[in-house]
Design a protein around this motif. Structure first.
Motif, PDB file in Angstrom:
ATOM      1  N   SER A 153       1.037  -1.174   0.045  1.00 46.68           N
ATOM      2  CA  SER A 153      -0.075  -0.107   0.107  1.00 46.68           C
ATOM      3  C   SER A 153       0.990   1.136   0.064  1.00 46.68           C
ATOM      4  N   GLU A 154       0.261   2.319  -0.286  1.00 45.95           N
ATOM      5  CA  GLU A 154       1.205   3.681  -0.110  1.00 45.95           C
ATOM      6  C   GLU A 154       1.808   3.783   1.234  1.00 45.95           C
ATOM      7  N   TYR A 155       1.198   3.456   2.282  1.00 46.58           N
ATOM      8  CA  TYR A 155       1.825   3.604   3.500  1.00 46.58           C
ATOM      9  C   TYR A 155       3.039   2.421   3.803  1.00 46.58           C
ATOM     10  N   HIS A 158       5.961   3.831   1.732  1.00 45.35           N
ATOM     11  CA  HIS A 158       6.495   4.636   2.860  1.00 45.35           C
ATOM     12  C   HIS A 158       7.341   4.345   4.059  1.00 45.35           C
ATOM     13  N   HIS A 288       6.431   6.465  -6.678  1.00 44.42           N
ATOM     14  CA  HIS A 288       6.048   7.285  -5.662  1.00 44.42           C
ATOM     15  C   HIS A 288       6.966   8.554  -5.339  1.00 44.42           C
ATOM     16  N   SER A 355      -4.509   8.488   0.950  1.00 45.94           N
ATOM     17  CA  SER A 355      -5.214   7.223   0.092  1.00 45.94           C
ATOM     18  C   SER A 355      -4.118   5.958   0.414  1.00 45.94           C
ATOM     19  N   LEU A 356      -4.479   4.978   0.769  1.00 44.12           N
ATOM     20  CA  LEU A 356      -3.873   3.797   1.152  1.00 44.12           C
ATOM     21  C   LEU A 356      -4.503   2.576   0.505  1.00 44.12           C
ATOM     22  N   SER A 372      -8.940   0.406   1.196  1.00 46.05           N
ATOM     23  CA  SER A 372      -8.629   1.826   1.244  1.00 46.05           C
ATOM     24  C   SER A 372      -9.112   2.472   2.424  1.00 46.05           C
TER      25      SER A 372
END
Length: 538
Positions: A153-155, A158, A288, A355-356, A372
């Motif tokens: 996921s985006e998180y 990161h 990203h 948004s994840l 999400s």
């Protein structure tokens, strides 16, 4: 073969080899390396691989016969996955009969997880795990049960990037001191259990005393970012090794790194088998906008792919620097954490307007969207266990928190039952077409026994504290399992096991939601995540 299956075969091999501190000696004048072995030893052991797991109430024997050609192919796979290396020839990328092999720090990390999960007590392996060779704490990656791809996921990207880049720039110099390594104890090996006497089989701990602070893997030149050494990293707490400055056609760039160095860190510090997956993660850092190429023509077409090359140089973007914490704007966000409302006696934190969407890594940057979260401002006070477990980034953070507090057994059990449900739930709900047992029944029984031995049997390595009546029912069914005389009763018993496991799954979920989650939400690691995402919004 899935990544976890390969890790299990590797661990079984290490447990079956006669590893010791003296290592193997291949010649009169040859140097020996601790816990080393030969190709011949490994292939001979794999031809009749057998391992017994005894928890005191039940014994399980795992056997596997691997031919010599397949055994050699597996050794090559272990080498490419950075699980073993040739200590006398650290740039060698294929095994050779005249060269000793040795588990890497990543390989020992994988071995320790298997050792803990199955409750082994082998003095020679305990000695290895207590030694300074055991210094790596690889990052656990959640994988899809259906296709073995990494769920992201985006998180998650990161969070993984923060680990990749480190708390501060890891500038390489041949004069650098060795990276600090953790102190290994019986508590860290056995998950908090340390009530062993000096005369116990685990007395290796007392013979070791205080271990050396310097890793045997350390070498001032083999840790160079441009080195061709198979293994370069022996701790994951430091980020990728950087060059202090480099001259390029457009000027001097400080704190840069190569695509080869990035790929090397990801391969060695994450639970990855396939080298292509490490490149996929690097591609996500690019997509990203956390890193950017300095040498576009050498960094792969369209600058969307991480070139695994010593000539392709990259640097952090502004967004990447904010995430790294090297240039922090977190002070301006501290008031946000203080203003978050309290619920049920603990502070609830979340990230709004981020948004994840969770997807699978591999096959491009797309994937199947499974959740999400954190999409609206109201989510600031809605952090639930479901939210945490559905996002692979938060799940990783939650897992690390529980592991550091020696209370990870509920989460591990939940994950195992989740996989068990996905694999066998649909099959158990279907009616058999004949009186003959379906092919999936045998592995289903095997997985059920693995879960039982690991979490539910008396004296299990990760013994759970669940409802006594439920535990008694499960023990009774599992203990009588081998007495079932016919196929119909075996299937009926599997249905009963599945039903009891589902009840146990709900039981541990409830315990995590009411006990572990509140403590996690007020932990330093979770609160710092709030500040980081606040910084990205500014």
């Amino acid at each position: 073969m899935s990544s976890n299956e390969l890790f299990d075969i590797f661990s079984m091999l290490m447990l079956s080899l006669p590893l010791n501190e003296e290592g193997v000696k291949l010649g009169f004048l040859s140097k020996t390396y601790p816990y080393s072995f030969t190709i011949h030893q490994a292939i001979s052991v794999m031809e009749n691989l057998s391992l017994s797991i005894d928890n005191g109430s039940m014994s399980t024997i795992i056997t596997c016969e691997i031919g010599s050609d397949t055994g050699l192919a597996l050794l090559e796979k272990f080498l490419s996955a950075k699980l073993i290396h040739c200590p006398a020839d650290r740039t060698r990328d294929s095994p050779k009969a005249s060269v000793a092999l040795q588990p890497t720090s990543k390989g020992i990390h994988i071995l320790q997880k298997y050792y803990q999960r199955n409750g082994h007590r082998c003095p020679h392996i305990t000695e290895l795990l207590l030694s300074p060779l055991n210094s790596m704490r690889c990052i656990t990656l959640n994988r899809s049960v259906t296709n073995d791809k990494i769920i992201q996921s985006e998180y998650f990207i990161h969070l993984l990037f923060q680990k990749f880049i480190g708390n501060q720039p890891n500038i390489y110099s041949p004069n650098n001191l060795p990276d600090s390594i953790p102190k290994n104890t019986l508590a860290s090996i056995y998950g908090g259990i340390s009530d062993f006497s000096v005369n116990s089989p685990d007395s290796a701990y007392f013979r070791f005393g205080i271990v050396n602070d310097v890793s045997p893997y350390f070498h001032r030149y083999f840790t160079h970012p441009d080195s061709d050494s198979v293994t370069q990293y022996y701790v994951s707490s430091k980020g990728v090794r950087l060059f202090r400055k480099k001259n390029f056609s457009n000027g001097v760039t400080e704190e840069c790194f190569t695509g080869k160095a990035a790929w090397q860190w990801i391969m060695e510090c994450c639970e990855i088998v396939n080298p292509g997956e490490a490149q996929d993660i690097g591609n996500l850092f690019l997509s990203h906008k956390l890193i950017e190429p300095i040498t576009p023509s050498l960094s792969n077409k369209n600058n969307r792919y991480l070139a695994v090359s010593k000539k392709a140089f990259f640097r952090l973007t502004v967004k990447g620097k904010i995430l790294s914490g090297w240039e922090s704007s977190n002070n301006s966000c501290a008031s946000l954490v203080e203003s978050i409302p309290s619920r049920n006696g603990y502070q609830v934190s979340n990230f709004s307007n981020v948004s994840l969407a969770s997807t699978d890594i591999g096959g491009g940057l797309g994937g199947r969207k499974i959740s999400s979260v954190f999409n609206d401002s109201d989510s600031l006070t809605r952090t639930t266990l479901k939210t945490v477990l559905e996002d692979p980034g938060l799940a990783l953070l939650f897992r690390e928190y529980l592991g550091s507090h020696y209370c990870i057994e509920n989460l591990l059990f939940y994950y195992e039952l989740h996989k068990f449900s996905l694999q066998y739930g649909p099959l158990l709900s279907s009616k058999p077409r004949s009186e003959k047992l379906p092919n999936w029944v045998k592995p289903c029984f095997s997985n059920a026994f693995t879960i039982y031995n690991g979490f539910l049997a008396q004296g299990a390595p990760f013994e759970l504290n669940i409802d006594h009546k439920l535990r008694t029912e499960i023990i009774q069914v599992m203990s009588n399992l081998t007495d079932k005389p016919n196929n119909l009763q075996k299937l009926q018993t599997l249905h009963k096991i599945f039903y009891l496991f589902e009840r146990a799954k709900k039981n541990v979920y409830r315990m995590m939601a009411t006990d572990s989650l509140p403590n996690f939400l007020i932990s330093k690691s979770y609160q710092e995540s709030v500040l980081t995402f606040c910084s990205l919004k500014e």
